[in-house]
Design an enzyme around this catalytic site. Structure first.
Site, PDB file in Angstrom:
ATOM      1  N   ALA A 196       1.121  -0.975  -0.091  1.00 40.03           N
ATOM      2  CA  ALA A 196      -0.034   0.016  -0.009  1.00 40.03           C
ATOM      3  C   ALA A 196       1.013   1.300  -0.119  1.00 40.03           C
ATOM      4  CB  ALA A 196      -0.873   0.040   1.205  1.00 40.03           C
ATOM      5  N   LYS A 197       0.445   2.201  -0.445  1.00 37.41           N
ATOM      6  CA  LYS A 197       1.062   3.444  -0.630  1.00 37.41           C
ATOM      7  C   LYS A 197       1.774   4.095   0.573  1.00 37.41           C
ATOM      8  CE  LYS A 197       2.192   7.272  -3.687  1.00 37.41           C
ATOM      9  NZ  LYS A 197       3.258   6.549  -4.313  1.00 37.41           N
TER      10      LYS A 197
END
Ligand code: GLU
Length: 588
Positions: free
Chosen positions: A582-583
């Site tokens: 995930a970022k």
């Protein structure tokens, strides 16, 4: 990690708003998604939910019309990726539904104390949280008291948003971000301002331990003792939030291709803000530059700029190893924290440590209203617009370009001329012929198992970033080595046809020797160089920089960004959403 949204109105339908707000947060996690909302019926309204394991982008079941809804996109920390662990979690008595961002680190103890069998709750920390909150609500009879009590019991960085059956939304933040926005008739809540940036006129970021209550359009903000506060509504700089992705295309490609325009924006940084920060940098000052993942590698490049160009005592330390700085720094030394989201948990911890050692703290972030921007003494921005692909591309070059700006400004040198030159060269470079060449190279590497990247000095940093990008996007095992390490062991990895990318800037003779040495052992040498050479089996041109090595430290990662993209696509993968990632890494 995990994206949270909520939207409340005085009676208007918010279903579209909340769905598209959540889609904008998909980069924060994409294991599953869900909504909780009020459903109007003949006997009044009731709580309903919709939870799916599908990709958010393919959302089929639209929310029915509703005046209030919460949403969540999950990056699982505790509990498998199964429908039962999707958020929102409904209370056993059906009176509330809850979304959560973070990790309840002591969830097993919490379950034990409450007489709950955590294994029956599929080892989900959020499920335990929901049960415990339900018990506390019954015991105290008051929503805010129950929430405050719950928050006193849990450990870790957590943000919780609860929707009750009468339409009230309560939100609490402790570590994980929560931002509030409003427009006429609507109030929004989200993990970042990107979610509602298109509609909201004004926003503010909640501080840790505050509780917010939203009912219809009414917003009430409370401190940790229950006293009412006046929210600090701000108009958020639209330039940082309004860029839209390439329609129908991959965000990653669009974000790579705009770098001719985003890198030079560093030259627009407020000179007064820069001067105020630079006034802390004396010949005796130690500057620690920190970050995690790609941001740490950018920190390396920034330190190289600060040392090489400005003679500043700059040292890069990964955020999760910041403890090693304790004996090195003195009060008045400087920490520069690098994070795209401004929410990276490791980097927030590093800031807290630096503060406790009496350091001055600056941060370089991309997201307005993020936690770091409120913790730091000096705040600088990537100025590259929202980055949606999980990989850091235009953010990485913006971060390194900030290092260049800082070093040159310390010396009193303007960067506009160099930025114009780089912009012109990148406009030429980021074109179809380059992309076609890299597409063909990727096709020849698509079945490779290992790929090694060798670089020296600033190009060792470029090699580290490049290998990370290739791993993240394509799952190909790419590993960077400092060229100096080659003969100390790494060369044992080279077999017949092993692909090795070698950075050879400006025809560097030592790096040509490195290329020759791996070639002599059968490697397939891919030269990342200004000019072709007979030692290369393939040649990948570097962007031209007019011979300015420091511009190469920014731009030399671009060819491998494109290579990572092409390898992913040709391996049938979506580079925007690599598995397990995930970022925004808001948990440790
Ligand atoms: N711990 C929660 C879960 O696994 C939330 C995860 C997160 O915020 O990243 O569902």
């Amino acid at each position: 990690m995990c994206g949270i949204v909520a939207c409340s109105s005085a009676g208007a339908d918010v279903s579209q708003l909340v769905s598209s707000a959540l889609q904008k947060l998909e980069y924060r996690g994409y294991d599953s998604y869900g909504f909780g909302y009020l459903l109007a019926g003949a006997a009044g309204s009731s709580l309903a939910s919709l939870r799916r394991l599908d990709p958010l982008t393919d959302m089929q079941d639209l929310l029915p019309a509703t005046p209030v809804a919460i949403g969540h996109t999950r990056w699982a920390t505790h509990g498998a990726v199964v429908l039962e662990n999707c958020h929102p979690h409904q209370s056993p008595d059906g009176t509330f539904t809850l979304v959560h961002n973070g990790i309840v680190e002591n969830y097993q103890l919490l379950a034990q104390q409450a007489g709950i069998d955590a294994s029956e709750l599929l080892h989900s920390d959020t499920a335990v949280l929901t049960h415990r909150f339900s018990q506390l609500l019954q015991q105290t009879g008051d929503r805010r008291t129950a929430l405050q009590t719950l928050l006193g019991l849990i450990e870790g960085r957590n943000t919780i948003v609860v929707l009750f059956e009468d339409g009230e939304i309560l939100g609490f933040r402790d570590g994980s971000p929560l931002v509030i926005g409003r427009s006429p008739g609507h109030v929004y809540m989200a993990s970042d301002v990107l979610a509602f940036g298109d509609w909201s006129d004004q926003s503010f970021a909640m501080e840790n331990h505050q509780i917010i209550s939203i009912q219809g359009e009414t917003v009430r903000l409370y401190d940790d003792r229950g006293a009412l506060l006046v929210p600090d509504w701000q108009t958020v700089d639209a330039r940082l939030t309004s860029e839209s992705p390439d329609p129908g295309g991959y965000h990653m490609l669009q974000e790579i291709m705009v770098q001719w325009e985003t890198i030079p924006r560093q030259a627009q940084t407020d000179p007064d803000a820069l001067a105020r920060f630079i006034s802390h940098l004396h010949s005796e000052t130690t500057v620690i530059v920190t970050g995690a993942g790609g941001a740490y590698y950018a920190a390396r490049q920034i330190c190289w700029m600060l040392r090489e160009l400005a003679g500043i005592r700059a040292i890069e330390i990964p955020a999760y190893e910041i403890g090693v700085a304790r004996q090195l720094v003195r009060p008045g030394d400087v920490l520069l924290a690098i994070s795209q989201s401004g929410e990276t948990a490791d980097t927030l911890d590093a800031i807290e440590a630096a503060r406790s050692w009496g350091m001055t703290v600056a941060c370089l972030v991309n997201m307005p209203l993020c936690s770091m921007s409120r913790l730091a003494d000096h705040v600088f921005y990537n100025r590259c617009g929202p980055e949606i692909c999980v990989l850091s591309t235009k953010s990485a070059t913006a971060q390194i370009a900030f290092g260049y700006l800082l070093a040159q400004s310390y010396r009193g040198t303007a960067i506009t001329g160099s930025m114009d030159l780089l912009s012109r060269e990148l406009t030429r470079y980021l074109s179809d012929p380059t992309h076609d060449r890299i597409r063909r190279l990727a096709a020849s590497l698509v079945k490779a198992e290992h790929l090694y990247i060798l670089g020296a000095h600033e190009n060792y940093g470029a090699a580290l970033i490049s290998a990370l990008n290739i791993k993240e996007a394509s799952y190909l095992h790419a590993e960077a080595f400092a060229a100096g390490e080659l003969k100390h062991g790494v060369i044992a990895l080279i077999e017949e046809e092993t692909p090795v990318l070698v950075f050879v800037p400006g025809g560097d003779t030592w790096m040509l020797a490195v290329a020759a040495e791996v070639r002599a052992r059968g490697a397939r040498v891919i030269g990342l160089a200004d000019d072709d050479n007979e030692l290369f089996d393939d040649w990948l041109p570097l962007p031209a920089t007019g011979g300015q090595r420091e511009l190469g430290a920014i731009a030399n990662i671009i060819p491998c960004q494109l290579l990572a993209f092409e390898l992913a696509v040709q391996r049938g993968l979506n580079p925007d959403k690599p598995r397990n990632l995930a970022k925004s890494v808001t948990v440790r």
